[in-house]
Design a protein around this motif. Structure first.
Motif, PDB file in Angstrom:
ATOM      1  N   SER A   1       1.537  93.839  51.302  1.00 59.30           N
ATOM      2  CA  SER A   1       1.012  92.545  51.722  1.00 59.30           C
ATOM      3  C   SER A   1       0.764  91.672  50.502  1.00 59.30           C
ATOM      4  CB  SER A   1      -0.269  92.719  52.533  1.00 59.30           C
ATOM      5  OG  SER A   1      -1.285  93.278  51.732  1.00 59.30           O
TER       6      SER A   1
ATOM      7  N   LEU B   1      -4.581  87.714  49.203  1.00 58.81           N
ATOM      8  CA  LEU B   1      -5.255  86.652  49.947  1.00 58.81           C
ATOM      9  C   LEU B   1      -6.073  85.871  48.916  1.00 58.81           C
ATOM     10  CD1 LEU B   1      -6.340  88.933  52.896  1.00 58.81           C
ATOM     11  CD2 LEU B   1      -4.462  87.281  52.899  1.00 58.81           C
TER      12      LEU B   1
ATOM     13  N   GLU C   1      -7.349  83.435  58.378  1.00 55.51           N
ATOM     14  CA  GLU C   1      -6.115  83.739  59.119  1.00 55.51           C
ATOM     15  C   GLU C   1      -5.914  85.249  59.230  1.00 55.51           C
ATOM     16  OE1 GLU C   1      -2.866  81.626  57.277  1.00 55.51           O
ATOM     17  OE2 GLU C   1      -3.891  79.699  57.506  1.00 55.51           O
ATOM     18  N   HIS C   2      -6.206  85.974  58.141  1.00 57.06           N
ATOM     19  CA  HIS C   2      -6.050  87.436  58.112  1.00 57.06           C
ATOM     20  C   HIS C   2      -6.965  88.104  59.148  1.00 57.06           C
ATOM     21  CE1 HIS C   2      -5.570  91.452  56.361  1.00 57.06           C
ATOM     22  NE2 HIS C   2      -6.882  91.538  56.309  1.00 57.06           N
TER      23      HIS C   2
END
Length: 127
Positions: free
Chosen positions: A23, A26, A34-35
């Motif tokens: 991933s 962030l 959003e995650h």
């Protein structure tokens, strides 16, 4: 879950080194929001989970803590599954600005009933 992004700074560096598939970091509170956002129709199908066995370790750096805990999932047959986690976090002015979140991917996918997704992801990485 809706309140979790508020624990983080506007600018962050949150990474999941054990994530499968890999991933992206962030890097903002918005990205974290959003995650953490799960559509209601998906949320209904996920097993219930709670955080248990929390131990917080202080380090020589006053901004850095290590948090050990487990997500405890209640499976459809009412059995329980634990997923061990270790988060290494930098907290400044009361907000998390950096975190490395180590979560056992095999147990996580198994507890969520998504082991087939993990296997498919691993096969893609090998191809």
């Amino acid at each position: 879950m809706n309140e979790l992004p508020d624990l983080y700074g506007e600018v962050t560096d949150v990474r999941h080194p054990m994530a499968t598939p890999e991933s992206e970091p962030l890097t903002s509170r918005r990205a974290l929001q959003e995650h953490f956002t799960v559509p209601p129709e998906v949320r209904e199908s996920l097993p219930k989970r709670r955080v248990v066995d929390v131990v917080v370790h202080e380090t020589a750096d006053p901004e850095v803590i290590v948090a050990e805990f487990a997500y405890e999932f209640t499976l459809p047959d009412d059995s329980m599954a634990k997923v061990p986690c270790v988060f290494v976090m930098r907290v400044r002015d009361g907000q998390i600005i950096e975190s490395r979140d180590y979560i056992d991917p095999i147990r996580r996918y198994t507890a969520r009933g998504d082991l087939d997704l993990l296997i498919a992801s691993l096969r893609k990485d090998v191809s």
